[in-house]
Motif scaffolding. Structure first.
Motif, PDB file in Angstrom:
ATOM      1  N   ARG A   7       0.850  -1.183   0.000  1.00 13.01           N
ATOM      2  CA  ARG A   7       0.000   0.000   0.000  1.00 13.01           C
ATOM      3  C   ARG A   7       0.886   1.234   0.000  1.00 13.01           C
ATOM      4  O   ARG A   7       2.018   1.200   0.463  1.00 13.01           O
ATOM      5  CB  ARG A   7      -0.910   0.010   1.226  1.00 13.01           C
ATOM      6  CG  ARG A   7      -2.007  -1.015   1.129  1.00 13.01           C
ATOM      7  CD  ARG A   7      -2.935  -0.954   2.304  1.00 13.01           C
ATOM      8  NE  ARG A   7      -2.344  -1.753   3.381  1.00 13.01           N
ATOM      9  CZ  ARG A   7      -2.355  -1.387   4.650  1.00 13.01           C
ATOM     10  NH1 ARG A   7      -2.909  -0.274   5.022  1.00 13.01           N
ATOM     11  NH2 ARG A   7      -1.799  -2.163   5.554  1.00 13.01           N
ATOM     12  N   SER A   8       0.377   2.314  -0.504  1.00  9.90           N
ATOM     13  CA  SER A   8       1.164   3.534  -0.649  1.00  9.90           C
ATOM     14  C   SER A   8       0.968   4.452   0.550  1.00  9.90           C
ATOM     15  O   SER A   8      -0.071   4.451   1.197  1.00  9.90           O
ATOM     16  CB  SER A   8       0.735   4.263  -1.925  1.00  9.90           C
ATOM     17  OG  SER A   8       1.411   5.487  -2.032  1.00  9.90           O
ATOM     18  N   VAL A  16      -4.641   1.693  -1.128  1.00 12.25           N
ATOM     19  CA  VAL A  16      -4.748   0.501  -1.968  1.00 12.25           C
ATOM     20  C   VAL A  16      -4.616   0.853  -3.447  1.00 12.25           C
ATOM     21  O   VAL A  16      -3.795   0.275  -4.162  1.00 12.25           O
ATOM     22  CB  VAL A  16      -6.078  -0.238  -1.697  1.00 12.25           C
ATOM     23  CG1 VAL A  16      -6.285  -1.360  -2.680  1.00 12.25           C
ATOM     24  CG2 VAL A  16      -6.098  -0.766  -0.272  1.00 12.25           C
ATOM     25  N   ILE A  17      -5.402   1.788  -3.915  1.00 18.10           N
ATOM     26  CA  ILE A  17      -5.397   2.138  -5.343  1.00 18.10           C
ATOM     27  C   ILE A  17      -4.053   2.765  -5.728  1.00 18.10           C
ATOM     28  O   ILE A  17      -3.471   2.404  -6.752  1.00 18.10           O
ATOM     29  CB  ILE A  17      -6.562   3.094  -5.679  1.00 18.10           C
ATOM     30  CG1 ILE A  17      -7.901   2.456  -5.292  1.00 18.10           C
ATOM     31  CG2 ILE A  17      -6.546   3.467  -7.151  1.00 18.10           C
ATOM     32  CD1 ILE A  17      -8.200   1.158  -5.990  1.00 18.10           C
ATOM     33  N   LEU A  53      -8.444  -6.244  -0.879  1.00 22.24           N
ATOM     34  CA  LEU A  53      -7.079  -5.819  -1.215  1.00 22.24           C
ATOM     35  C   LEU A  53      -6.396  -5.149  -0.038  1.00 22.24           C
ATOM     36  O   LEU A  53      -5.206  -5.335   0.201  1.00 22.24           O
ATOM     37  CB  LEU A  53      -7.086  -4.884  -2.428  1.00 22.24           C
ATOM     38  CG  LEU A  53      -7.359  -5.540  -3.772  1.00 22.24           C
ATOM     39  CD1 LEU A  53      -7.497  -4.485  -4.855  1.00 22.24           C
ATOM     40  CD2 LEU A  53      -6.249  -6.519  -4.121  1.00 22.24           C
ATOM     41  N   TRP A  54      -7.138  -4.366   0.729  1.00 22.04           N
ATOM     42  CA  TRP A  54      -6.585  -3.692   1.898  1.00 22.04           C
ATOM     43  C   TRP A  54      -6.075  -4.720   2.908  1.00 22.04           C
ATOM     44  O   TRP A  54      -5.027  -4.531   3.532  1.00 22.04           O
ATOM     45  CB  TRP A  54      -7.636  -2.787   2.509  1.00 22.04           C
ATOM     46  CG  TRP A  54      -7.211  -2.107   3.767  1.00 22.04           C
ATOM     47  CD1 TRP A  54      -6.160  -1.253   3.915  1.00 22.04           C
ATOM     48  CD2 TRP A  54      -7.819  -2.226   5.046  1.00 22.04           C
ATOM     49  NE1 TRP A  54      -6.090  -0.830   5.212  1.00 22.04           N
ATOM     50  CE2 TRP A  54      -7.104  -1.394   5.930  1.00 22.04           C
ATOM     51  CE3 TRP A  54      -8.914  -2.925   5.519  1.00 22.04           C
ATOM     52  CZ2 TRP A  54      -7.444  -1.271   7.258  1.00 22.04           C
ATOM     53  CZ3 TRP A  54      -9.247  -2.786   6.848  1.00 22.04           C
ATOM     54  CH2 TRP A  54      -8.516  -1.980   7.705  1.00 22.04           C
ATOM     55  N   PRO A  60       2.653  -0.088   4.117  1.00 20.70           N
ATOM     56  CA  PRO A  60       3.843   0.684   3.711  1.00 20.70           C
ATOM     57  C   PRO A  60       4.845   0.730   4.858  1.00 20.70           C
ATOM     58  O   PRO A  60       4.490   0.714   6.024  1.00 20.70           O
ATOM     59  CB  PRO A  60       3.284   2.072   3.404  1.00 20.70           C
ATOM     60  CG  PRO A  60       2.025   2.150   4.176  1.00 20.70           C
ATOM     61  CD  PRO A  60       1.487   0.756   4.255  1.00 20.70           C
ATOM     62  N   GLU A  61       6.103   0.782   4.493  1.00 20.22           N
ATOM     63  CA  GLU A  61       7.164   0.779   5.530  1.00 20.22           C
ATOM     64  C   GLU A  61       7.572   2.141   5.936  1.00 20.22           C
ATOM     65  O   GLU A  61       7.461   3.114   5.438  1.00 20.22           O
ATOM     66  CB  GLU A  61       8.365   0.011   5.000  1.00 20.22           C
ATOM     67  CG  GLU A  61       8.028  -1.438   4.797  1.00 20.22           C
ATOM     68  CD  GLU A  61       9.176  -2.193   4.165  1.00 20.22           C
ATOM     69  OE1 GLU A  61      10.130  -1.570   3.695  1.00 20.22           O
ATOM     70  OE2 GLU A  61       9.096  -3.410   4.128  1.00 20.22           O
TER      71      GLU A  61
END
Length: 61
Positions: A7-8, A16-17, A53-54, A60-61
């Protein structure tokens, strides 16, 4: 179980998107617009797909 897409941090809700768009090299704005258009179609369970999807995408790190 996780999929190898992260995830961004550039997110509106959960990233997600934008994470999918970053992974495949797509424009994030176009990806979000396409997702909204698909979600408005009666045959696309957009919210369910987003939630799945989530849960499956790495954070994200």
């Amino acid at each position: 179980m996780h999929i190898p897409v992260k995830r961004s941090r550039d997110n509106v809700f959960a990233g997600v998107i934008s994470g999918m768009c970053e992974h495949f090299g797509w424009n994030t704005t176009i990806g979000r617009v396409l997702y909204v258009l698909l979600t408005l179609m009666p045959w696309f369970p957009g919210i369910i797909v987003y939630l799945v999807l989530w849960l499956l995408m790495e954070s994200p790190e």
